[in-house]
Motif scaffolding. Structure first.
Motif: not given
Length: 617
Positions: A261-274, A286-290
């Motif tokens: 469960e945590a792996i996709p969540t960590l991936g989402t956080l990484a995408v948001l951070g980068f 911002a629209a592309e990041v969203v």
């Protein structure tokens, strides 16, 4: 452990292929619904990005939003959502139909195999285990088809989603894709740990079923012997083992599920951070990041369906292998194309037959060092009555099973009307022969249903069969006569009543060979005499083989065969054996003395009760 995992995975994928080939249409429809769901899930992210660019951002800059913008956004999102829901409905219904069709198909195959396999195979396999094969193991084999269509749809979703992510921003797409190898490795480790635990749990389910079946079958013995606590302890022991095994399965699942469960969540956080850093650098908006972050978040949950399939595969492999062992079991009785005559009494000739029971639990073991029947040669004259007499364990019941080919002899030949029973066509022997065993079985049906077993016999035939079996009077006294339901296993009837209905069940078929394996042991001697006299009167077209104990029964036979330690010691008339066979004489007179003693005790008790009644007056 690690070396066993790849074969297990390959075995699981092979089983999935087997199921798909057997239900191609429903599975294809489920995959189509899942693909629609996957595409529309990805389209939801695209639609949100489009609404963000064309509606939300302009509205924020303008400080207002028009009705047209709201309608266009609502129709776009509503249309995508409607198609998404349609895909979910089609996928779930079709996947359910696939699962239930496969389960029903394999339950039928297993039960048909049970009916095809000879009694010698059933002797080695407890009923509880067979019930588990047909129920829990079949269900475990195909339960994976509930998440499988979704997992296939996820592959479509991933393909479309990856293309969309690269179209928006290749850097963030590469960062997001690092999640999927991590998920695969986590699921692979999960499968390695899970497979042996699921195997043990599935085996223990069969053991629990076996113990429960034995306890229910032996309910009378347990109650009569006061063994309730011991049976409860035995059942508690095996259920606690199953509980512990299931807890271990749950503990393993509980350990890996949070990681997965945590792996996709960590991936989402990484995408948001980068993504935030790339927005700050002006590389993307911002629209592309969203859009990518939302796309990744909605992809994360369906991707877990791949994990569900992988986690179900060990259970699938275990269940299917247990079922397949039944389907591939050998020991089927060969049949020929010979037809037996339909008229007149049958003549039986057994030549040099021997048979030993194999009670091993392993099909590879054959232990028949102590045969129950040894080199028996026996002739049953057509139209005659032959009594089979011998001490307990002498092989009488085994011999009756061989005569009707419930089992095949290890050596020797049993012939009916000169035809080897192994050369008779399937179903040919039950058409001319009938067995009434001491342990009778009653279905939870009416008296009529238990006599006819669904065959089209009319009322006159049913009444005549009941009359011959001396069952007509007590059946007439039942609340609804022949239409009275007898309860499970004939619970509403006495032992003697059940035996007489079972005898009527055989008589109504007008068999050319009738085998009575101590079939009147629970009825009174006078009733037994009437039954046997009825069988002899007007039934010249039937050969009777009766396992007998009572002197009066034996005297009715034309020929008496004395069996001891699985061998025919002597045969002839009752008087001849009494004169020349010491073992026979001792056995029969012992039975007679016991019967006389019981009769004397009963007479004394009746006299005492009459004296007491006279004194009270």
């Amino acid at each position: 452990m690690s070396s066993a995992t790849p074969p297990s995975l390959r075995r699981g994928l092979s089983i999935l292929g087997t199921g798909i080939r057997q239900q191609p249409r429903w599975f294809a429809l489920a995959v189509l619904g899942s693909a629609l769901y996957g595409v529309m899930t990805v389209a939801t992210a695209w639609a949100i990005g489009k609404v963000t660019r064309e509606v939300v951002s302009p509205a924020i800059q303008a400080g207002e939003v028009t009705a047209g913008q709201l309608w266009s956004a609502g129709l776009l999102l509503g249309g995508v959502t409607l198609l998404n829901v349609l895909g979910v409905i089609v996928r779930r219904i079709s996947a359910g139909v696939t699962f239930f069709n496969l389960s029903a198909m394999y339950r039928r195959r297993v039960t048909r195999q049970y009916l095809r396999l000879p009694l010698s195979w059933h002797h080695r396999h407890p009923s509880g285990q067979l019930l588990s094969n047909a129920n829990a193991d079949v269900e475990a084999s195909w339960e994976v088809f509930n998440p499988l269509p979704m997992a296939v749809g996820v592959l479509v979703m991933l393909a479309v989603g990856i293309v969309q992510m690269f179209a928006v921003d290749s850097v963030l797409a590469v960062i997001g894709l690092l999640v999927f190898p991590a998920l695969f490795l986590a699921n692979l480790a999960f499968q390695r740990r899970m497979s042996p635990r699921v195997t043990l749990a599935q085996q223990l389910r069969a053991e629990v079923s076996e113990v429960a079946h034995e306890s229910l079958e032996a309910g009378l013995v347990v109650k009569a012997m006061g063994r309730e606590e011991q049976e409860a302890t035995r059942f508690t022991h095996v259920t606690h083992r199953l509980r512990d095994a299931n807890i271990e399965v749950g503990r393993t699942r509980g350990t890996f599920d949070p990681v997965i469960e945590a792996i996709p969540t960590l991936g989402t956080l990484a995408v948001l951070g980068f993504g935030t850093a790339r927005v700050a650098s002006g590389a993307i908006g911002a629209a592309e990041v969203v859009q990518i972050a939302y796309l990744f978040s909605i992809l994360a949950f369906p991707v877990r369906a791949l994990g569900w399939v992988l986690s179900e595969l060990p259970r699938t492999v275990v269940g299917f292998d247990r079922v397949n062992r039944v389907l591939q079991a050998e020991g089927q009785m060969p049949y020929g194309d010979g037809d037996l005559p339909r008229d007149g009494a049958a003549g039986v000739r057994a030549t040099g037959i021997s048979y030993g029971y194999d009670v091993s639990r392993d099909d590879a073991r054959v232990d028949k060092d102590k045969p129950a029947v040894r080199e028996v040669t026996l002739t049953l004259p057509a139209g005659g009555t032959t009594a089979l007499v011998g001490p307990t364990g002498s092989g009488k019941s085994t011999l009756t099973s061989l005569v009707l080919r419930l089992v095949d002899p290890d050596t020797g030949v049993v012939a009916l009307d000169g035809i080897d029973l192994r050369e008779v066509t399937r179903g040919g022997i039950p058409e001319v022969g009938a067995l009434v065993a001491q342990q009778t079985f009653m279905f939870d049906d009416s008296v009529r249903g238990n006599v006819t077993l669904g065959a089209p016999y009319d009322d006159a035939q049913v009444r005549e069969a009941l009359r011959v079996a001396q069952a007509d009077e007590f059946v007439a006294a039942l609340p609804e006569g022949v239409e009275t339901r007898v309860g499970e296993r004939g619970a509403s009837l006495s032992g003697g009543q059940r035996q007489r209905i079972a005898l009527a069940r055989a008589v109504i078929r007008e068999p050319r060979l009738l085998v009575l394996d101590d079939a009147t042991s629970a009825v009174d001697p006078s009733v037994e005499q009437a039954i046997l006299a009825g069988l002899r009167t007007g039934r010249s077209g039937t050969t009777v083989l009766v396992v007998a104990y009572r002197m009066a029964t034996i005297r009715l036979a034309d020929d008496v065969v004395y069996l001891d330690h699985g061998r025919v010691v002597d045969h002839g008339t009752h008087d001849e054996l009494m004169a020349r066979c010491t073992g026979y004489r001792r056995l029969v007179t012992a039975y007679a003395r016991e019967a006389e003693e019981r009769a004397a005790v009963a007479a004394d008790e009746e006299s005492a009760s009459l004296v007491d009644a006279g004194e009270q007056r």
